[in-house]
Scaffold this motif. Structure first.
Motif, PDB file in Angstrom:
ATOM      1  N   ILE A 164       0.804  -1.227   0.000  1.00  0.00           N
ATOM      2  CA  ILE A 164       0.000   0.000   0.000  1.00  0.00           C
ATOM      3  C   ILE A 164       0.838   1.278   0.000  1.00  0.00           C
ATOM      4  CG2 ILE A 164      -1.719   1.325   1.319  1.00  0.00           C
ATOM      5  CD1 ILE A 164      -2.793  -1.378   2.373  1.00  0.00           C
ATOM      6  N   CYS A 165       1.845   1.346   0.834  1.00  0.00           N
ATOM      7  CA  CYS A 165       2.578   2.608   1.023  1.00  0.00           C
ATOM      8  C   CYS A 165       3.148   3.137  -0.300  1.00  0.00           C
ATOM      9  CB  CYS A 165       3.708   2.409   2.035  1.00  0.00           C
ATOM     10  SG  CYS A 165       4.705   3.898   2.259  1.00  0.00           S
ATOM     11  N   PRO A 166       2.754   4.339  -0.697  1.00  0.00           N
ATOM     12  CA  PRO A 166       3.241   4.883  -1.968  1.00  0.00           C
ATOM     13  C   PRO A 166       4.737   5.170  -1.985  1.00  0.00           C
ATOM     14  CG  PRO A 166       1.490   6.263  -1.042  1.00  0.00           C
ATOM     15  CD  PRO A 166       1.823   5.240  -0.023  1.00  0.00           C
ATOM     16  N   ILE A 167       5.297   5.444  -0.812  1.00  0.00           N
ATOM     17  CA  ILE A 167       6.744   5.683  -0.764  1.00  0.00           C
ATOM     18  C   ILE A 167       7.489   4.379  -1.044  1.00  0.00           C
ATOM     19  CG2 ILE A 167       8.646   6.181   0.861  1.00  0.00           C
ATOM     20  CD1 ILE A 167       7.437   8.664  -0.303  1.00  0.00           C
ATOM     21  N   GLY A 168       6.960   3.277  -0.510  1.00  0.00           N
ATOM     22  CA  GLY A 168       7.544   1.966  -0.794  1.00  0.00           C
ATOM     23  C   GLY A 168       7.447   1.646  -2.275  1.00  0.00           C
TER      24      GLY A 168
ATOM     25  N   PRO B 167       9.190  12.047   3.871  1.00  0.00           N
ATOM     26  CA  PRO B 167       9.267  11.922   2.413  1.00  0.00           C
ATOM     27  C   PRO B 167       7.899  11.766   1.756  1.00  0.00           C
ATOM     28  CG  PRO B 167      10.031   9.915   3.476  1.00  0.00           C
ATOM     29  CD  PRO B 167       9.786  10.901   4.569  1.00  0.00           C
ATOM     30  N   PHE B 168       6.948  11.184   2.485  1.00  0.00           N
ATOM     31  CA  PHE B 168       5.586  11.038   1.963  1.00  0.00           C
ATOM     32  C   PHE B 168       4.973  12.422   1.737  1.00  0.00           C
ATOM     33  CE2 PHE B 168       1.013  10.802   3.204  1.00  0.00           C
ATOM     34  CZ  PHE B 168       0.551  10.128   2.091  1.00  0.00           C
ATOM     35  N   PHE B 169       5.041  13.258   2.769  1.00  0.00           N
ATOM     36  CA  PHE B 169       4.481  14.603   2.661  1.00  0.00           C
ATOM     37  C   PHE B 169       5.225  15.416   1.591  1.00  0.00           C
ATOM     38  CE2 PHE B 169       4.333  19.075   3.945  1.00  0.00           C
ATOM     39  CZ  PHE B 169       2.955  19.274   3.976  1.00  0.00           C
ATOM     40  N   THR B 170       6.540  15.270   1.570  1.00  0.00           N
ATOM     41  CA  THR B 170       7.343  16.049   0.623  1.00  0.00           C
ATOM     42  C   THR B 170       7.065  15.634  -0.818  1.00  0.00           C
ATOM     43  OG1 THR B 170       9.080  16.151   2.304  1.00  0.00           O
ATOM     44  CG2 THR B 170       9.701  16.783   0.073  1.00  0.00           C
TER      45      THR B 170
END
Lengths: 277, 281
Positions: free
Chosen positions: A98-102, A160-163
């Motif tokens: 799920i995690c978009p950063i991953g 990093p997600f927010f950025t």
């Protein structure tokens, strides 16, 4: 990558891309909202409202004072419990699916694979790599304590997600941009460097690997010791020398299982039942 | 049973998708911070924000009293608190008397009588912040006090026996204390304190001309959610104050409305708008 079940491989890819697009659309809608424009297809929640880690950092203040810290809303708190429930059953599925950063790291890392070939993801000295993997627990503890003391999202300036999903916004801090850039560069050498070494949510979810209801099991009787599972694991977990794998870094991506990489049926999979001897 | 990709997919759909749906139905999935007051479930007490060293004797006594009131609560009261109750600290100047009644079960007549409001005061339109317009500041023992939203918070706290510690209100109107005594709302400790910490509110009432002039001045400087940040600045708010109130820097695009800015940053509209109104007042 897909060796056997192409359908299964693409199912995870589909979910990863779906969540990546969903988060991207929500962040665009949120920006549109600030411009007085209507949202497209989905809502326009803030990024903080859809990140379960917001729930983690506000838990202390919620328990002791009955409040959510500034910028954190109910949805974030609820998402945290849902992700923890998911982890209790099947481990850190949130990280692997799920995690978009991953997801971004995983697919950007394919460029590194092309550059370094078989050396990719094996460039960090093993001893340093071993200890660096505990860094994320320190990050988690420090962030939770400082947030509880400061009553604000101190992690926002580094997240990093927010950025990544609001890099066009004036809210993004230089520290966040630098860290995100460093992650992208590191991804060319190491698979999922943020997840491995720094992610505080990954640290929390990783603990669930020790008592998850459905662990990864290897059948020693049928295993042919080809070590393919070790090679495909994005988190470099040594799978081939254990019967039950309860490593804190597992992200439940299922790449190692007999559905994808393992060439022997029933030799390696996640299951409730004990492996037959 | 072996876990396959399809099972993980189903688990995500059920736990994440189903969980979000169910929590939405239960009102547990708000993606913005509530504009109305929060609901306190932990039963925690709001702590005084100023240090004890900076408090005068009366202040310390009142703080102690509030703490004592919390400690002396009956089991039933504590259970009520632990269940789901509205936090007195969340009372806003924008609340009407009707909202106070709905959220805290304090009848409008109690506030009308205790704060010397006109009998024909409309509880739907009278806002707590209007008290500042009706009454001048009062002075006791060389310190200046205001009759304002915090005064109502203390009154509501005493009326409902819900915890609230103020670092601003140490005296109440005589009529308010008499009302609480008549309604048997005070503990013996509270009674002994508040009986000696009253003042005659009526002598601080402003005349009708002054009230009208203040109301006009207030409306001239008033803002709405659609006021842009540029508009706020042109009305006289400096950037430092804006940052202090919102916790965020003034954005490059100053044509964003304050409403959108507040929602974009996950802030409570009432919280911020009240502070902005306070600034212009």
């Amino acid at each position: 990558m897909p060796k056997k079940s192409t359908k299964s491989y693409w199912l995870r890819t589909f979910i990863q891309v779906a969540f990546l697009l969903l988060v991207t659309l929500i962040s665009i809608n949120h920006f549109r909202f600030t411009q007085g424009l209507p949202p497209i297809l989905v809502g326009s929640a803030s990024l903080h409202a859809i990140c379960p880690f917001g729930g983690v950092v506000t838990t202390y203040n919620y328990i002791t004072q009955g409040i959510f810290i500034r910028q954190i809303s109910q949805s974030s708190f609820t998402l945290m419990w849902l992700v923890l429930l998911l982890a209790l059953f099947v481990g850190p599925v949130f990280c692997g699916w799920i995690c978009p950063i991953g997801t971004v790291q995983e697919y950007f890392g394919k460029l590194g694979k092309k550059i370094f070939g078989k050396r990719y993801n094996n460039l960090v000295p093993p001893k340093a790599d071993y200890w660096l993997r505990y860094l994320r627990y320190i990050v988690l503890i420090v962030i939770v304590i400082l947030t509880a003391m400061e009553l604000r999202l101190i992690f926002q300036d580094f997240c990093p997600f927010f950025t990544l999903f609001s890099f066009w916004s004036a809210e993004v801090a230089l520290s966040g941009l630098i860290l995100l850039g460093a992650i992208f560069i590191a991804t060319l050498f190491v698979e999922r460097p943020w997840c491995k070494y720094l992610c505080p949510l990954g640290a929390l979810l990783g603990v669930f690997n020790f008592f998850r209801i459905i662990p990864l099991k290897r059948n020693e009787q049928t295993c042919i010791d080809c070590k393919l599972c070790d090679k495909v694991c994005p988190m470099n977990i040594k799978i081939s020398d254990k019967r039950i794998i309860r490593n804190h870094q597992c992200i439940s991506c299922l790449l190692c299982t007999d559905e994808i990489a393992c060439p022997v049926k029933d030799a390696l999979n996640f299951s409730f039942l004990k492996t037959k001897k | 049973m072996k876990i396959r990709h399809i099972h993980i997919f189903i688990a995500i759909a059920i736990i994440m998708g189903g969980g979000i749906y169910v929590s939405s139905q239960l009102g547990l999935f708000h993606t913005t911070r509530a504009a109305s007051n929060n609901t306190m479930r932990a039963g925690g007490q709001i702590q005084a924000t100023s240090s004890p060293q900076s408090m005068g004797t009366a202040r310390q006594m009142q703080t102690n009293l509030n703490e004592s009131a919390t400690l002396n609560m009956s089991t039933e009261d504590q259970e009520n608190l632990n269940g789901s109750t509205h936090d007195v600290a969340d009372i806003r100047g924008s609340f009407s008397l009707t909202e106070i009644e709905r959220l805290y079960q304090v009848p409008p007549a109690a506030i009308i009588e205790s704060f010397s409001l006109k009998e024909n005061t409309d509880p739907r339109t009278f806002r707590l912040r209007d008290l500042k317009v009706l009454y001048e500041d009062y002075e006791i023992d060389g310190e200046i006090y205001e009759v304002e939203t915090d005064t109502i918070k203390v009154f509501v706290s005493l009326y409902t026996n819900k915890p609230y510690t103020s670092d601003e209100t140490f005296y109440l109107p005589e009529k308010a204390v008499n009302y609480l005594l008549r309604e048997n709302r005070l503990t013996p400790e509270e009674e002994s304190y508040w009986k000696t910490h009253t003042f005659d509110l009526d002598i601080y009432a402003r005349d009708s001309h002054t009230i009208q002039a203040m109301a006009e001045q207030s409306s001239a400087a008033s803002f709405t959610g659609n006021t842009t940040i540029a508009g706020l600045i042109s009305m006289g708010m400096d950037e430092a104050t804006f940052e202090e109130i919102t916790g965020f820097e003034v954005p490059e695009d100053r044509n964003i409305t304050i409403r959108n800015f507040i929602f974009a940053h996950g802030l409570g509209f009432d919280d911020v708008s009240e502070e902005i109104e306070e600034f212009f007042r």
